[in-house]
Design a protein around this motif. Sequence first.
Motif, PDB file in Angstrom:
ATOM      1  N   ARG A  28       0.849  -1.176   0.000  1.00 22.78           N
ATOM      2  CA  ARG A  28       0.000   0.000   0.000  1.00 22.78           C
ATOM      3  C   ARG A  28       0.886   1.227   0.000  1.00 22.78           C
ATOM      4  NH1 ARG A  28      -0.706   1.949   5.483  1.00 22.78           N
ATOM      5  NH2 ARG A  28       0.234   0.507   6.908  1.00 22.78           N
ATOM      6  N   GLN A  29       0.357   2.294  -0.491  1.00 22.12           N
ATOM      7  CA  GLN A  29       1.071   3.561  -0.519  1.00 22.12           C
ATOM      8  C   GLN A  29       1.068   4.176   0.881  1.00 22.12           C
ATOM      9  OE1 GLN A  29       2.649   4.710  -3.251  1.00 22.12           O
ATOM     10  NE2 GLN A  29       2.016   2.825  -4.235  1.00 22.12           N
ATOM     11  N   ALA A  30       2.067   4.978   1.169  1.00 24.66           N
ATOM     12  CA  ALA A  30       2.134   5.654   2.460  1.00 24.66           C
ATOM     13  C   ALA A  30       0.862   6.472   2.650  1.00 24.66           C
ATOM     14  CB  ALA A  30       3.360   6.550   2.523  1.00 24.66           C
ATOM     15  N   GLY A  31       0.291   6.410   3.830  1.00 19.25           N
ATOM     16  CA  GLY A  31      -0.913   7.155   4.146  1.00 19.25           C
ATOM     17  C   GLY A  31      -2.199   6.396   3.856  1.00 19.25           C
ATOM     18  N   GLN A  32      -2.112   5.281   3.146  1.00 20.67           N
ATOM     19  CA  GLN A  32      -3.293   4.460   2.870  1.00 20.67           C
ATOM     20  C   GLN A  32      -3.637   3.626   4.082  1.00 20.67           C
ATOM     21  OE1 GLN A  32      -2.373   1.929  -0.439  1.00 20.67           O
ATOM     22  NE2 GLN A  32      -4.100   2.669  -1.608  1.00 20.67           N
ATOM     23  N   GLU A  33      -4.918   3.395   4.287  1.00 25.03           N
ATOM     24  CA  GLU A  33      -5.344   2.510   5.358  1.00 25.03           C
ATOM     25  C   GLU A  33      -4.985   1.072   4.996  1.00 25.03           C
ATOM     26  OE1 GLU A  33      -6.762   3.105   8.405  1.00 25.03           O
ATOM     27  OE2 GLU A  33      -6.220   5.160   7.916  1.00 25.03           O
ATOM     28  N   PRO A  34      -4.538   0.263   5.950  1.00 23.40           N
ATOM     29  CA  PRO A  34      -4.239  -1.140   5.646  1.00 23.40           C
ATOM     30  C   PRO A  34      -5.506  -1.892   5.280  1.00 23.40           C
ATOM     31  CG  PRO A  34      -4.011  -0.706   7.984  1.00 23.40           C
ATOM     32  CD  PRO A  34      -4.280   0.611   7.328  1.00 23.40           C
ATOM     33  N   ALA A  35      -5.354  -2.873   4.411  1.00 21.09           N
ATOM     34  CA  ALA A  35      -6.479  -3.714   4.024  1.00 21.09           C
ATOM     35  C   ALA A  35      -6.888  -4.590   5.198  1.00 21.09           C
ATOM     36  CB  ALA A  35      -6.089  -4.586   2.836  1.00 21.09           C
ATOM     37  N   ALA A  36      -8.131  -4.999   5.193  1.00 20.24           N
ATOM     38  CA  ALA A  36      -8.614  -5.908   6.240  1.00 20.24           C
ATOM     39  C   ALA A  36      -7.857  -7.221   6.142  1.00 20.24           C
ATOM     40  CB  ALA A  36     -10.107  -6.139   6.056  1.00 20.24           C
ATOM     41  N   PRO A  37      -7.575  -7.867   7.259  1.00 18.21           N
ATOM     42  CA  PRO A  37      -6.870  -9.153   7.215  1.00 18.21           C
ATOM     43  C   PRO A  37      -7.665 -10.170   6.402  1.00 18.21           C
ATOM     44  CG  PRO A  37      -7.221  -8.436   9.479  1.00 18.21           C
ATOM     45  CD  PRO A  37      -7.927  -7.463   8.593  1.00 18.21           C
ATOM     46  N   ARG A  38      -6.954 -11.045   5.738  1.00 19.53           N
ATOM     47  CA  ARG A  38      -7.597 -12.100   4.972  1.00 19.53           C
ATOM     48  C   ARG A  38      -8.120 -13.166   5.925  1.00 19.53           C
ATOM     49  NH1 ARG A  38      -3.080 -13.317   0.442  1.00 19.53           N
ATOM     50  NH2 ARG A  38      -3.061 -11.275  -0.517  1.00 19.53           N
ATOM     51  N   PRO A  39      -9.269 -13.737   5.616  1.00 21.84           N
ATOM     52  CA  PRO A  39      -9.774 -14.832   6.459  1.00 21.84           C
ATOM     53  C   PRO A  39      -8.778 -15.988   6.502  1.00 21.84           C
ATOM     54  CG  PRO A  39     -11.431 -14.106   4.864  1.00 21.84           C
ATOM     55  CD  PRO A  39     -10.143 -13.406   4.522  1.00 21.84           C
ATOM     56  N   GLY A  40      -8.634 -16.584   7.670  1.00 23.04           N
ATOM     57  CA  GLY A  40      -7.749 -17.741   7.815  1.00 23.04           C
ATOM     58  C   GLY A  40      -6.282 -17.395   7.897  1.00 23.04           C
ATOM     59  N   ARG A  41      -5.942 -16.135   8.051  1.00 25.19           N
ATOM     60  CA  ARG A  41      -4.536 -15.731   8.081  1.00 25.19           C
ATOM     61  C   ARG A  41      -4.063 -15.391   9.490  1.00 25.19           C
ATOM     62  NH1 ARG A  41      -1.640 -16.614   3.413  1.00 25.19           N
ATOM     63  NH2 ARG A  41      -2.950 -16.195   1.649  1.00 25.19           N
ATOM     64  N   GLY A  42      -4.728 -15.856  10.518  1.00 20.20           N
ATOM     65  CA  GLY A  42      -4.373 -15.491  11.877  1.00 20.20           C
ATOM     66  C   GLY A  42      -3.255 -16.337  12.450  1.00 20.20           C
ATOM     67  N   HIS A  43      -2.214 -16.577  11.684  1.00 17.60           N
ATOM     68  CA  HIS A  43      -1.159 -17.480  12.134  1.00 17.60           C
ATOM     69  C   HIS A  43       0.056 -16.772  12.707  1.00 17.60           C
ATOM     70  CE1 HIS A  43       0.569 -16.368   8.317  1.00 17.60           C
ATOM     71  NE2 HIS A  43      -0.398 -16.959   7.665  1.00 17.60           N
ATOM     72  N   GLY A  44       0.046 -15.467  12.783  1.00 21.07           N
ATOM     73  CA  GLY A  44       1.126 -14.739  13.421  1.00 21.07           C
ATOM     74  C   GLY A  44       2.218 -14.281  12.466  1.00 21.07           C
ATOM     75  N   PRO A  45       2.968 -13.266  12.894  1.00 25.40           N
ATOM     76  CA  PRO A  45       3.969 -12.658  12.023  1.00 25.40           C
ATOM     77  C   PRO A  45       5.151 -13.561  11.679  1.00 25.40           C
ATOM     78  CG  PRO A  45       3.992 -11.645  14.195  1.00 25.40           C
ATOM     79  CD  PRO A  45       2.822 -12.566  14.153  1.00 25.40           C
ATOM     80  N   GLN A  46       5.603 -14.398  12.612  1.00 21.18           N
ATOM     81  CA  GLN A  46       6.752 -15.252  12.292  1.00 21.18           C
ATOM     82  C   GLN A  46       6.373 -16.322  11.270  1.00 21.18           C
ATOM     83  OE1 GLN A  46       9.820 -14.348  12.953  1.00 21.18           O
ATOM     84  NE2 GLN A  46       8.798 -12.594  13.877  1.00 21.18           N
ATOM     85  N   ALA A  47       5.146 -16.823  11.355  1.00 21.90           N
ATOM     86  CA  ALA A  47       4.668 -17.767  10.340  1.00 21.90           C
ATOM     87  C   ALA A  47       4.565 -17.070   8.994  1.00 21.90           C
ATOM     88  CB  ALA A  47       3.327 -18.352  10.752  1.00 21.90           C
ATOM     89  N   GLU A  48       4.154 -15.802   9.005  1.00 23.39           N
ATOM     90  CA  GLU A  48       4.069 -15.042   7.746  1.00 23.39           C
ATOM     91  C   GLU A  48       5.458 -14.827   7.156  1.00 23.39           C
ATOM     92  OE1 GLU A  48       2.071 -12.942   4.642  1.00 23.39           O
ATOM     93  OE2 GLU A  48       1.573 -14.555   6.018  1.00 23.39           O
ATOM     94  N   VAL A  49       6.443 -14.544   7.990  1.00 22.39           N
ATOM     95  CA  VAL A  49       7.823 -14.392   7.506  1.00 22.39           C
ATOM     96  C   VAL A  49       8.289 -15.697   6.873  1.00 22.39           C
ATOM     97  CG1 VAL A  49      10.234 -14.073   8.234  1.00 22.39           C
ATOM     98  CG2 VAL A  49       8.455 -12.522   9.069  1.00 22.39           C
ATOM     99  N   ARG A  50       8.036 -16.819   7.524  1.00 22.77           N
ATOM    100  CA  ARG A  50       8.424 -18.108   6.951  1.00 22.77           C
ATOM    101  C   ARG A  50       7.732 -18.350   5.611  1.00 22.77           C
ATOM    102  NH1 ARG A  50       7.896 -19.495  12.343  1.00 22.77           N
ATOM    103  NH2 ARG A  50       5.852 -20.449  11.998  1.00 22.77           N
ATOM    104  N   ARG A  51       6.442 -17.997   5.521  1.00 25.52           N
ATOM    105  CA  ARG A  51       5.695 -18.164   4.278  1.00 25.52           C
ATOM    106  C   ARG A  51       6.293 -17.303   3.169  1.00 25.52           C
ATOM    107  NH1 ARG A  51       1.628 -16.147   1.129  1.00 25.52           N
ATOM    108  NH2 ARG A  51       1.585 -14.172   2.248  1.00 25.52           N
TER     109      ARG A  51
END
Length: 70
Positions: free
Chosen positions: A8-31
């Motif tokens: 996203r561009q600076a100043g834009q609101e973040p998108a809503a989280p995707r369903p089923g993606r509640g696995h945490g930031p370290q899992a996201e880094v691994r992905r």
Amino acid sequence: MVAGLRHRQAGQEPAAPRPGRGHGPQAEVRRLLSLGARQLDVGQTGAEQFTVLADPEGNEFCVLDHAPTR
């Protein structure tokens, strides 16, 4: 851009989280690493609450350890 990455561009609101993606930031880094991102050293001290990565094209981005507060 790596499949599954959104930006996203600076100043834009973040998108809503995707369903089923509640696995945490370290899992996201691994992905993201499995999709071809690479971890970068940009002078971090180890106390940061984010991980710096680059996509296969070299675009740098961070994965936050928690949602930012407003």
